[in-house]
Design a protein around this motif. Structure first.
Motif, PDB file in Angstrom:
ATOM      1  N   PRO A 231       2.217   0.797   9.755  1.00  0.00           N
ATOM      2  CA  PRO A 231       2.747   0.179   8.531  1.00  0.00           C
ATOM      3  C   PRO A 231       2.080   0.769   7.295  1.00  0.00           C
ATOM      4  O   PRO A 231       0.948   1.266   7.370  1.00  0.00           O
ATOM      5  CB  PRO A 231       2.386  -1.303   8.709  1.00  0.00           C
ATOM      6  N   PRO A 232       2.763   0.745   6.174  1.00  0.00           N
ATOM      7  CA  PRO A 232       2.141   1.265   4.943  1.00  0.00           C
ATOM      8  C   PRO A 232       0.948   0.413   4.536  1.00  0.00           C
ATOM      9  O   PRO A 232       0.908  -0.797   4.793  1.00  0.00           O
ATOM     10  CB  PRO A 232       3.283   1.188   3.908  1.00  0.00           C
ATOM     11  N   LYS A 233      -0.010   1.059   3.916  1.00  0.00           N
ATOM     12  CA  LYS A 233      -1.202   0.345   3.479  1.00  0.00           C
ATOM     13  C   LYS A 233      -0.956  -0.324   2.131  1.00  0.00           C
ATOM     14  O   LYS A 233      -0.337   0.270   1.246  1.00  0.00           O
ATOM     15  CB  LYS A 233      -2.386   1.313   3.368  1.00  0.00           C
ATOM     16  N   PRO A 234      -1.424  -1.561   1.971  1.00  0.00           N
ATOM     17  CA  PRO A 234      -1.229  -2.237   0.674  1.00  0.00           C
ATOM     18  C   PRO A 234      -2.044  -1.555  -0.416  1.00  0.00           C
ATOM     19  O   PRO A 234      -3.089  -0.951  -0.145  1.00  0.00           O
ATOM     20  CB  PRO A 234      -1.738  -3.665   0.953  1.00  0.00           C
ATOM     21  N   PRO A 235      -1.571  -1.628  -1.638  1.00  0.00           N
ATOM     22  CA  PRO A 235      -2.310  -0.970  -2.735  1.00  0.00           C
ATOM     23  C   PRO A 235      -3.610  -1.713  -3.042  1.00  0.00           C
ATOM     24  O   PRO A 235      -3.728  -2.920  -2.813  1.00  0.00           O
ATOM     25  CB  PRO A 235      -1.321  -1.056  -3.909  1.00  0.00           C
ATOM     26  N   LYS A 236      -4.564  -0.965  -3.515  1.00  0.00           N
ATOM     27  CA  LYS A 236      -5.823  -1.561  -3.940  1.00  0.00           C
ATOM     28  C   LYS A 236      -5.730  -1.914  -5.417  1.00  0.00           C
ATOM     29  O   LYS A 236      -5.437  -1.062  -6.249  1.00  0.00           O
ATOM     30  CB  LYS A 236      -6.982  -0.583  -3.704  1.00  0.00           C
ATOM     31  N   SER A 237      -5.978  -3.182  -5.705  1.00  0.00           N
ATOM     32  CA  SER A 237      -5.929  -3.628  -7.097  1.00  0.00           C
ATOM     33  C   SER A 237      -7.209  -3.209  -7.802  1.00  0.00           C
ATOM     34  O   SER A 237      -8.317  -3.532  -7.364  1.00  0.00           O
ATOM     35  CB  SER A 237      -5.772  -5.151  -7.154  1.00  0.00           C
ATOM     36  N   VAL A 238      -7.044  -2.434  -8.862  1.00  0.00           N
ATOM     37  CA  VAL A 238      -8.185  -1.912  -9.609  1.00  0.00           C
ATOM     38  C   VAL A 238      -8.440  -2.810 -10.816  1.00  0.00           C
ATOM     39  O   VAL A 238      -7.518  -3.092 -11.605  1.00  0.00           O
ATOM     40  CB  VAL A 238      -7.940  -0.469 -10.071  1.00  0.00           C
ATOM     41  N   SER A 239      -9.667  -3.295 -10.927  1.00  0.00           N
ATOM     42  CA  SER A 239     -10.025  -4.157 -12.055  1.00  0.00           C
ATOM     43  C   SER A 239     -10.389  -3.319 -13.264  1.00  0.00           C
ATOM     44  O   SER A 239     -10.997  -2.250 -13.151  1.00  0.00           O
ATOM     45  CB  SER A 239     -11.204  -5.058 -11.691  1.00  0.00           C
TER      46      SER A 239
ATOM     47  N   HIS B 131       2.886  -0.937  -8.352  1.00  0.00           N
ATOM     48  CA  HIS B 131       2.355  -0.506  -7.056  1.00  0.00           C
ATOM     49  C   HIS B 131       2.622  -1.539  -5.967  1.00  0.00           C
ATOM     50  O   HIS B 131       2.959  -1.199  -4.824  1.00  0.00           O
ATOM     51  CB  HIS B 131       0.855  -0.236  -7.162  1.00  0.00           C
ATOM     52  N   GLN B 132       2.483  -2.826  -6.336  1.00  0.00           N
ATOM     53  CA  GLN B 132       2.737  -3.879  -5.362  1.00  0.00           C
ATOM     54  C   GLN B 132       4.211  -3.939  -4.985  1.00  0.00           C
ATOM     55  O   GLN B 132       4.561  -4.120  -3.802  1.00  0.00           O
ATOM     56  CB  GLN B 132       2.280  -5.232  -5.932  1.00  0.00           C
ATOM     57  N   ALA B 133       5.084  -3.765  -5.968  1.00  0.00           N
ATOM     58  CA  ALA B 133       6.532  -3.778  -5.687  1.00  0.00           C
ATOM     59  C   ALA B 133       6.926  -2.613  -4.788  1.00  0.00           C
ATOM     60  O   ALA B 133       7.750  -2.760  -3.881  1.00  0.00           O
ATOM     61  CB  ALA B 133       7.312  -3.736  -6.997  1.00  0.00           C
ATOM     62  N   GLN B 134       6.320  -1.446  -5.052  1.00  0.00           N
ATOM     63  CA  GLN B 134       6.612  -0.283  -4.212  1.00  0.00           C
ATOM     64  C   GLN B 134       6.142  -0.529  -2.784  1.00  0.00           C
ATOM     65  O   GLN B 134       6.838  -0.195  -1.818  1.00  0.00           O
ATOM     66  CB  GLN B 134       5.926   0.955  -4.790  1.00  0.00           C
ATOM     67  N   PHE B 135       4.957  -1.141  -2.660  1.00  0.00           N
ATOM     68  CA  PHE B 135       4.460  -1.456  -1.316  1.00  0.00           C
ATOM     69  C   PHE B 135       5.382  -2.440  -0.617  1.00  0.00           C
ATOM     70  O   PHE B 135       5.681  -2.290   0.578  1.00  0.00           O
ATOM     71  CB  PHE B 135       3.049  -2.036  -1.408  1.00  0.00           C
ATOM     72  N   ASN B 136       5.850  -3.455  -1.345  1.00  0.00           N
ATOM     73  CA  ASN B 136       6.748  -4.436  -0.741  1.00  0.00           C
ATOM     74  C   ASN B 136       8.023  -3.771  -0.236  1.00  0.00           C
ATOM     75  O   ASN B 136       8.502  -4.082   0.871  1.00  0.00           O
ATOM     76  CB  ASN B 136       7.094  -5.528  -1.757  1.00  0.00           C
ATOM     77  N   ASP B 137       8.565  -2.846  -1.019  1.00  0.00           N
ATOM     78  CA  ASP B 137       9.776  -2.129  -0.592  1.00  0.00           C
ATOM     79  C   ASP B 137       9.493  -1.268   0.640  1.00  0.00           C
ATOM     80  O   ASP B 137      10.282  -1.241   1.588  1.00  0.00           O
ATOM     81  CB  ASP B 137      10.296  -1.250  -1.732  1.00  0.00           C
ATOM     82  N   ASP B 138       8.364  -0.560   0.604  1.00  0.00           N
ATOM     83  CA  ASP B 138       8.013   0.306   1.730  1.00  0.00           C
ATOM     84  C   ASP B 138       7.783  -0.503   2.999  1.00  0.00           C
ATOM     85  O   ASP B 138       8.177  -0.095   4.098  1.00  0.00           O
ATOM     86  CB  ASP B 138       6.760   1.126   1.401  1.00  0.00           C
ATOM     87  N   TYR B 139       7.151  -1.660   2.841  1.00  0.00           N
ATOM     88  CA  TYR B 139       6.857  -2.480   4.017  1.00  0.00           C
ATOM     89  C   TYR B 139       8.133  -3.065   4.612  1.00  0.00           C
ATOM     90  O   TYR B 139       8.284  -3.105   5.852  1.00  0.00           O
ATOM     91  CB  TYR B 139       5.889  -3.605   3.648  1.00  0.00           C
TER      92      TYR B 139
END
Length: 407
Positions: free
Chosen positions: A170-178, A200-208
């Motif tokens: 599965p694709p890896k979730p993005p790392k949230s950068v502070s 980045h989160q939306a792209q991950f959701n689509d990829d997943y």
């Protein structure tokens, strides 16, 4: 009983004789391994085209050690050693011709000059030798394998289908950068940062979600195949046909093999025609590794050895095909297998089909074979226990035969 030859499948070859299945070694001919030369030394790369399998190993000592032991000599162009000292990364190819001699080529196909070859061999001798030895062993093992195809024949009792696991990760979730606190004080910077994280989160959701769909489709196909191979083959003609086609395609054929097949009208019989490779497609040499020289030494196979290898190979194909039939189609009680090759007709100069054998086998006869002792089974002799048409000498010279008629 009516047979119709209308389903043809072309089985792609598996491992070619001039390349390692595990991706280790050098190729014979244009396809070859590569050697990358850089400031940290030389590395060999080898792989199988189209598979993603690769191998990498360090060949030479570091450039610092090379500088301590090598003295550059004047030249009209930069030598391999000088270019590496300057930090240039070079791609090199090693190829082995039919005589076993190694050529060292740049990526564009131009050969290294003698001075550069001597430098490379001096710094990479042991590892180049190890690569060539691996290739030598692989080539000889593949020659032996051509005559032992029957060893992978499954027992007719090993039925059913084990669904495969979905291998894609599965694709890896993005790392949230502070944001650093001092950047967070700027509203525009903070908004841009939040927008980037949301994107980045939306792209991950689509990829997943796409990955989940692929996984679900794969598992559904595997479940359908399991149902087809365990239940459908008992009553559905289409399921029987598709199951056999899939199983034949999955066999690791060392040569391209084309098969026509069709079920009889009552589904208890099947007829198969195998388009066999010609005898001139068999290897005509084996290989040895000299004690000192960086090359392979070819040794010609005798005409008798070549014919014996071909004889074992074509009978092994028939044996392997029969195994697929009786293990995957439990409703089939009799199989007819005929093998032919293309030969030149001296009367016309064109080509024609020459049948080498035609075999009729019942399930009862097939079950008499001890599949736990296949190393002791000679497929050439095994088919003689069945109803057989074949005109062959002991050394593997075939004469024309008339195959069993399909009534």
């Amino acid at each position: 009983m009516a047979f119709r030859f209308q389903r043809r499948i072309s089985l792609a070859p598996g491992v070619r004789l001039n390349i390692s299945k595990r991706g280790v070694g050098l190729s014979v001919g244009p396809r070859g391994a590569s050697v990358s030369m850089g400031p940290r030394g030389a590395h060999a790369h080898a792989g199988i085209p189209g598979t993603g399998l690769a191998y990498r190993t360090k060949l030479s000592r570091s450039s610092q050690a090379s500088r301590q032991k090598q003295v550059a000599t004047p030249s009209t162009h930069a030598t391999l050693e000088e270019r590496i000292r300057q930090g240039e990364s070079l791609g090199l190819r090693l190829s082995v011709n039919q005589d076993g001699n190694v050529r060292y080529l740049l990526e564009d196909g131009s050969p290294l000059d003698d001075k550069d070859v001597r430098w490379l061999r001096r710094h990479a001798n042991d590892d180049i030798r190890a690569q060539l030895k691996t290739l030598c062993d692989e080539l000889n093992a593949d020659i032996i394998r051509l005559g032992r195809l029957h060893l992978d024949t499954p027992s007719p009792q090993s039925r059913g289908y084990a669904p495969r696991h979905f291998a894609e990760r599965p694709p890896k979730p993005p790392k949230s950068v502070s944001l650093p606190w001092w950047k967070a004080l700027w509203p525009s910077v903070r908004r841009q940062h939040d927008a980037d994280n949301a994107r980045h989160q939306a792209q991950f959701n689509d990829d997943y979600r796409a990955w989940e769909h692929r996984k679900a489709d794969f598992e559904a196909a595997e479940f359908a195949r399991q149902q087809r191979e365990e239940q459908g083959v008992l009553r559905q003609r289409d399921d029987m046909t598709l199951t056999l086609q899939e199983r034949l395609e999955e066999i690791d054929w060392p040569r391209e093999t084309v098969i026509d097949f069709d079920l009889g009208s009552d589904d208890t019989t099947i007829a198969l025609d195998i388009d066999l490779p010609s005898d001139d497609e068999m290897p005509d040499r084996e290989w040895t590794m000299p004690v000192k020289a960086l090359k392979l030494t070819p040794k010609s196979l005798s005409a008798t050895r070549q014919r014996t290898l071909y004889r074992d190979h074509v009978h092994g194909i028939a044996f392997r095909v029969l195994g697929a039939v009786f293990v995957r189609l439990p409703h089939v009680q009799e199989a007819r297998v005929s093998g032919y090759r293309q030969v030149v007709d001296p009367a016309t100069g064109g080509t024609r089909d020459q049948y080498l054998y035609s075999i009729k086998v019942t399930r009862e006869q097939w079950n008499r074979i001890h599949f736990d002792q296949l190393k002791q089974v000679d497929p050439v002799a095994a088919v003689e226990a069945f109803t057989l048409r074949r005109d062959m000498t002991k050394t593997g010279i075939f004469r024309d035969i008339e195959p069993f008629k399909l009534i």
